[in-house]
Design a protein around this motif. Structure first.
Motif, PDB file in Angstrom:
ATOM      1  N   ASP A 374     -14.807  -4.471   1.190  1.00 11.37           N
ATOM      2  CA  ASP A 374     -15.060  -3.155   0.167  1.00 11.37           C
ATOM      3  C   ASP A 374     -14.012  -2.527  -0.893  1.00 11.37           C
ATOM      4  OD1 ASP A 374     -12.127  -3.458   2.199  1.00 11.37           O
ATOM      5  OD2 ASP A 374     -12.771  -2.134   3.317  1.00 11.37           O
ATOM      6  N   SER A 375     -13.522  -4.019  -1.587  1.00  6.68           N
ATOM      7  CA  SER A 375     -12.063  -3.895  -2.632  1.00  6.68           C
ATOM      8  C   SER A 375     -10.998  -3.387  -1.663  1.00  6.68           C
ATOM      9  CB  SER A 375     -13.014  -3.282  -3.091  1.00  6.68           C
ATOM     10  OG  SER A 375     -13.652  -3.980  -3.948  1.00  6.68           O
ATOM     11  N   ASN A 376     -10.795  -3.350  -0.822  1.00 13.78           N
ATOM     12  CA  ASN A 376      -9.389  -3.299  -0.348  1.00 13.78           C
ATOM     13  C   ASN A 376      -8.703  -4.549   0.387  1.00 13.78           C
ATOM     14  OD1 ASN A 376      -9.039  -0.451  -1.243  1.00 13.78           O
ATOM     15  ND2 ASN A 376     -10.566   0.092   0.639  1.00 13.78           N
ATOM     16  N   PRO A 377      -7.443  -4.165   0.342  1.00 14.76           N
ATOM     17  CA  PRO A 377      -6.773  -5.873   0.649  1.00 14.76           C
ATOM     18  C   PRO A 377      -6.935  -5.084   2.622  1.00 14.76           C
ATOM     19  CG  PRO A 377      -5.366  -4.075   0.319  1.00 14.76           C
ATOM     20  CD  PRO A 377      -6.155  -3.229   0.075  1.00 14.76           C
ATOM     21  N   VAL A 378      -6.011  -6.403   3.213  1.00 15.30           N
ATOM     22  CA  VAL A 378      -5.757  -6.480   4.351  1.00 15.30           C
ATOM     23  C   VAL A 378      -4.218  -6.526   4.367  1.00 15.30           C
ATOM     24  CG1 VAL A 378      -6.252  -7.480   6.973  1.00 15.30           C
ATOM     25  CG2 VAL A 378      -8.300  -7.735   5.390  1.00 15.30           C
ATOM     26  N   ILE A 379      -4.087  -5.789   4.938  1.00  6.79           N
ATOM     27  CA  ILE A 379      -1.772  -5.738   5.603  1.00  6.79           C
ATOM     28  C   ILE A 379      -2.167  -5.342   7.134  1.00  6.79           C
ATOM     29  CG2 ILE A 379      -0.168  -5.211   4.790  1.00  6.79           C
ATOM     30  CD1 ILE A 379      -1.555  -3.678   2.260  1.00  6.79           C
ATOM     31  N   ASP A 380      -2.355  -6.513   7.531  1.00  2.00           N
ATOM     32  CA  ASP A 380      -2.252  -5.839   9.305  1.00  2.00           C
ATOM     33  C   ASP A 380      -1.779  -7.387   9.978  1.00  2.00           C
ATOM     34  OD1 ASP A 380      -2.737  -4.777  12.188  1.00  2.00           O
ATOM     35  OD2 ASP A 380      -5.113  -5.096  11.768  1.00  2.00           O
ATOM     36  N   LYS A 381      -1.471  -7.183  11.276  1.00  2.00           N
ATOM     37  CA  LYS A 381      -1.254  -8.110  12.629  1.00  2.00           C
ATOM     38  C   LYS A 381      -3.008  -9.230  12.552  1.00  2.00           C
ATOM     39  CE  LYS A 381       2.790  -6.284  13.546  1.00  2.00           C
ATOM     40  NZ  LYS A 381       3.823  -6.275  15.676  1.00  2.00           N
ATOM     41  N   THR A 401       0.360  -2.043  -6.702  1.00  2.00           N
ATOM     42  CA  THR A 401       0.314  -1.537  -4.904  1.00  2.00           C
ATOM     43  C   THR A 401       1.371  -3.291  -4.279  1.00  2.00           C
ATOM     44  OG1 THR A 401      -1.343  -2.832  -3.661  1.00  2.00           O
ATOM     45  CG2 THR A 401      -1.516  -0.133  -5.254  1.00  2.00           C
ATOM     46  N   GLY A 402       1.908  -3.626  -4.957  1.00  2.00           N
ATOM     47  CA  GLY A 402       2.739  -4.963  -4.762  1.00  2.00           C
ATOM     48  C   GLY A 402       4.308  -4.084  -4.013  1.00  2.00           C
ATOM     49  N   PRO A 403       4.251  -3.470  -4.034  1.00  2.00           N
ATOM     50  CA  PRO A 403       5.900  -3.331  -3.738  1.00  2.00           C
ATOM     51  C   PRO A 403       6.552  -2.299  -2.394  1.00  2.00           C
ATOM     52  CG  PRO A 403       6.088  -2.992  -5.821  1.00  2.00           C
ATOM     53  CD  PRO A 403       5.066  -3.199  -5.425  1.00  2.00           C
ATOM     54  N   ALA A 404       5.117  -1.600  -2.264  1.00  2.00           N
ATOM     55  CA  ALA A 404       4.875  -0.988  -1.461  1.00  2.00           C
ATOM     56  C   ALA A 404       4.403  -1.839  -0.238  1.00  2.00           C
ATOM     57  CB  ALA A 404       3.595   0.305  -1.944  1.00  2.00           C
ATOM     58  N   ALA A 405       3.011  -2.509  -0.427  1.00  2.00           N
ATOM     59  CA  ALA A 405       2.430  -3.715   0.274  1.00  2.00           C
ATOM     60  C   ALA A 405       3.043  -4.042   0.715  1.00  2.00           C
ATOM     61  CB  ALA A 405       1.922  -4.120  -0.298  1.00  2.00           C
ATOM     62  N   GLY A 406       4.689  -5.070   0.511  1.00  2.00           N
ATOM     63  CA  GLY A 406       5.230  -6.396   0.905  1.00  2.00           C
ATOM     64  C   GLY A 406       6.219  -5.034   1.470  1.00  2.00           C
ATOM     65  N   GLN A 407       6.803  -3.851   1.620  1.00  2.00           N
ATOM     66  CA  GLN A 407       6.919  -3.373   2.507  1.00  2.00           C
ATOM     67  C   GLN A 407       6.574  -2.515   3.560  1.00  2.00           C
ATOM     68  OE1 GLN A 407      10.440  -1.325   1.104  1.00  2.00           O
ATOM     69  NE2 GLN A 407      10.959  -0.907   3.159  1.00  2.00           N
ATOM     70  N   LEU A 408       4.886  -2.423   3.817  1.00  2.00           N
ATOM     71  CA  LEU A 408       4.448  -2.021   4.611  1.00  2.00           C
ATOM     72  C   LEU A 408       4.192  -3.168   5.798  1.00  2.00           C
ATOM     73  CD1 LEU A 408       2.065  -0.388   6.576  1.00  2.00           C
ATOM     74  CD2 LEU A 408       0.505  -1.336   5.083  1.00  2.00           C
ATOM     75  N   ALA A 409       4.487  -4.476   4.683  1.00  2.00           N
ATOM     76  CA  ALA A 409       4.276  -5.631   5.316  1.00  2.00           C
ATOM     77  C   ALA A 409       5.499  -5.455   6.656  1.00  2.00           C
ATOM     78  CB  ALA A 409       3.995  -6.554   4.953  1.00  2.00           C
ATOM     79  N   ALA A 410       6.412  -5.898   5.829  1.00  2.00           N
ATOM     80  CA  ALA A 410       7.716  -6.078   6.604  1.00  2.00           C
ATOM     81  C   ALA A 410       8.013  -4.994   7.863  1.00  2.00           C
ATOM     82  CB  ALA A 410       9.391  -5.519   5.402  1.00  2.00           C
ATOM     83  N   ASP A 411       7.067  -3.609   7.465  1.00  2.00           N
ATOM     84  CA  ASP A 411       7.640  -2.402   8.259  1.00  2.00           C
ATOM     85  C   ASP A 411       6.614  -3.154   9.465  1.00  2.00           C
ATOM     86  OD1 ASP A 411       8.858  -0.806   6.845  1.00  2.00           O
ATOM     87  OD2 ASP A 411       7.045   0.406   6.657  1.00  2.00           O
ATOM     88  N   LEU A 412       5.655  -3.259   9.411  1.00  2.00           N
ATOM     89  CA  LEU A 412       5.122  -4.546  10.818  1.00  2.00           C
ATOM     90  C   LEU A 412       5.397  -5.250  11.106  1.00  2.00           C
ATOM     91  CD1 LEU A 412       1.273  -4.178   9.030  1.00  2.00           C
ATOM     92  CD2 LEU A 412       2.477  -2.425  10.650  1.00  2.00           C
ATOM     93  N   ILE A 413       6.116  -6.580  10.694  1.00  2.00           N
ATOM     94  CA  ILE A 413       7.057  -7.215  10.975  1.00  2.00           C
ATOM     95  C   ILE A 413       8.313  -6.674  12.233  1.00  2.00           C
ATOM     96  CG2 ILE A 413       8.499  -9.372  11.163  1.00  2.00           C
ATOM     97  CD1 ILE A 413       6.210  -9.425   8.375  1.00  2.00           C
ATOM     98  N   SER A 414       8.786  -5.617  10.941  1.00  2.00           N
ATOM     99  CA  SER A 414      10.148  -5.580  11.421  1.00  2.00           C
ATOM    100  C   SER A 414       9.359  -4.376  12.947  1.00  2.00           C
ATOM    101  CB  SER A 414      11.172  -4.277  10.501  1.00  2.00           C
ATOM    102  OG  SER A 414      11.450  -5.219  10.321  1.00  2.00           O
ATOM    103  N   ASN A 415       8.525  -3.641  13.367  1.00  2.00           N
ATOM    104  CA  ASN A 415       8.483  -3.271  13.833  1.00  2.00           C
ATOM    105  C   ASN A 415       8.625  -1.495  13.695  1.00  2.00           C
ATOM    106  OD1 ASN A 415       6.328  -3.826  16.289  1.00  2.00           O
ATOM    107  ND2 ASN A 415       8.094  -5.424  16.489  1.00  2.00           N
ATOM    108  N   ASP A 421       0.251   4.954   6.610  1.00  2.00           N
ATOM    109  CA  ASP A 421      -0.870   5.118   7.751  1.00  2.00           C
ATOM    110  C   ASP A 421      -1.413   3.699   7.323  1.00  2.00           C
ATOM    111  OD1 ASP A 421      -2.500   4.857   9.306  1.00  2.00           O
ATOM    112  OD2 ASP A 421      -3.372   6.316   8.362  1.00  2.00           O
ATOM    113  N   PRO A 422      -1.119   2.817   7.965  1.00  2.00           N
ATOM    114  CA  PRO A 422      -1.452   1.111   7.358  1.00  2.00           C
ATOM    115  C   PRO A 422      -3.192   1.615   7.551  1.00  2.00           C
ATOM    116  CG  PRO A 422      -0.317   0.952   9.493  1.00  2.00           C
ATOM    117  CD  PRO A 422       0.082   2.517   9.162  1.00  2.00           C
ATOM    118  N   SER A 423      -3.262   2.552   8.780  1.00  2.00           N
ATOM    119  CA  SER A 423      -5.197   2.312   9.224  1.00  2.00           C
ATOM    120  C   SER A 423      -6.008   1.541   8.223  1.00  2.00           C
ATOM    121  CB  SER A 423      -5.613   3.154  10.612  1.00  2.00           C
ATOM    122  OG  SER A 423      -5.321   4.263   9.145  1.00  2.00           O
TER     123      SER A 423
END
Length: 430
Positions: A374-381, A401-415, A421-423
């Motif tokens: 679907d041409s979209n990435p995976v950012i998820d546990k 989108t790299g800085p925001a994607a990295g931030q989102l991944a860090a947010d998921l890891i940090s809970n 919205d990561p959905s």
């Protein structure tokens, strides 16, 4: 790779333990490392080659909201803010320019597609707008392209891929991140079903969590763990001209070319209407997942079988902690540029803006893009492997989108509350 890629000096000594190990030193990996380090979370980033040496330094540098899927725009909007703040945040230039991006149209059908996209994002209050032919000429004078109009977003822009990831990596190190280059990560270790460490070619590191930001290598790494991530490769060829005067500082995309100003005074150019699609074994394994995209989006692909197929067959799909892994056999994915497509792009651009007829090519390169169905990435546990998070498969638009994607991944890891919205990026959608 581009010869302007900046080198990052890092240590060689592998720590015994940390909280988070990041696999991959591209724009997403280094940004996630920076975000975690700013929260005083111990991080070790391992990169099998050199920081930013693959697609993170080989892309066009565009930072755009324009023409993204509706549910992907919030990540791009968040990235805009982070790119603008990055120089102050890290104390270094990343070449960010909010110069705008303009997509051109020659046919009513192209205009209609742009208008449809604009209607689809009305609720997001973007500054995107349609242009008529005269407005196109005003923004990029001296053209002879006979355009009907275009789609323009003034708040879009670009940064310099050859300096961005290295600059962010250096800042992450200053804030406590440990980065080890030329160190391939082979596999994970588990205790009671949860991640308890990683095995690299240089030894083991104990940790509680792992972020996989391995770009085009992520499918192979996950496959060795019994997790199937559907991605297929595309290759984009790029050229950079010597310093020259051009029509505009706006990044411009035509049907069969694109260009934008480079920090050294030349222009980054590509054949926007064609990409190489080298056949590999994965096309036989998961190619059916892409049939709809081939019908509706990818008519411009140049499919061919050749040396990439046999090189891919020569790389292991299963290996153990004692290795060696395929990541040690191929440190850097370095496809040869398609000089025919590069010259075609320059010719097409010269016909549209005669100022480029005297352009001299300074260098050319190519990069491998990993594309999802679907041409979209995976950012998820990854639920089947507690402690493993992925941020990968950005399908050719991860730098912006790299800085925001990295931030989102860090947010998921940090809970913590995620930046957006990561959905839309959940793994189970695939």
């Amino acid at each position: 790779m581009t010869k302007t890629l900046e080198v990052v000096g890092t240590q060689d000594q592998l720590p015994d333990s940390t909280s988070v190990v990041i696999i991959g030193g591209g724009i997403v990996g280094v940004t996630a490392a920076l975000a975690l380090a700013e929260r005083n979370i111990p991080v070790v980033l391992v990169e099998k080659g050199q920081i930013g040496c693959e697609q993170s330094s080989r892309n066009l540098g565009w930072i755009r909201k324009t023409s993204r899927h509706l549910h992907d725009v919030p990540l791009a909007v968040a990235a805009d803010k982070l790119w603008a703040e990055m120089p102050d945040r890290i104390g270094r230039d990343v070449g960010y320019k909010q110069a705008g991006i303009m997509f051109l149209s020659k046919t009513d059908a192209q205009i209609s597609m742009q208008e449809d996209w604009l209607k689809s994002v009305e609720s997001l209050s973007l500054d995107s707008r349609m242009l008529n032919a005269q407005e196109v000429d005003n923004l990029a004078p001296g053209g002879e392209g006979d355009w009907l109009g275009g789609l323009y977003t003034p708040s879009d822009g670009y940064a310099e891929p050859s300096i961005a990831a290295p600059a962010i990596a250096k800042a992450a190190v200053e804030k406590g991140t440990v980065i080890i280059q030329n160190c391939a990560l082979r596999t994970l270790t588990k205790t009671d079903g949860k991640i308890s460490g990683v095995v690299t070619e240089k030894g083991e590191i104990r940790c509680n969590q792992v972020l996989l930001a391995g770009g085009a290598w992520s499918r192979r790494f996950l496959g060795n763990l019994g997790v199937s991530l559907p991605t297929l490769p595309l290759i984009c060829s790029v050229l950079r001209t010597k310093p020259m005067d051009g029509p505009t500082n706006i990044a411009v995309g035509g049907p069969d070319f694109s260009f934008r100003k480079h920090k050294d005074g030349g222009f980054i150019i590509t054949q926007r209407g064609k990409l190489d699609a080298p056949l590999v074994l994965d096309h036989l394994l998961i190619g059916y997942r892409y049939l709809e995209q081939l019908r509706t989006q990818y008519s411009f692909l140049q499919v061919k079988i050749g040396s990439p197929f046999f090189k891919d067959l020569g790389l292991s799909r299963k290996w153990g902690p004692k290795g060696p892994s395929p990541f040690e056999k191929v440190r850097v994915n370095d496809p040869a540029p398609n000089e025919y497509l590069n010259q075609q792009a320059l010719n097409n651009l010269s016909n549209a803006w005669p100022a480029f007829k005297n352009a001299e090519i300074e260098e050319s390169w190519a990069g491998l893009i990993d594309v999802t169905p679907d041409s979209n990435p995976v950012i998820d546990k990854i639920k089947s492997i507690p402690g493993l998070t992925v941020a990968t498969a950005f399908s050719g638009h991860g730098f912006g989108t790299g800085p925001a994607a990295g931030q989102l991944a860090a947010d998921l890891i940090s809970n913590v509350e995620p930046i957006i919205d990561p959905s839309p990026y959940r793994f189970d959608r695939l």
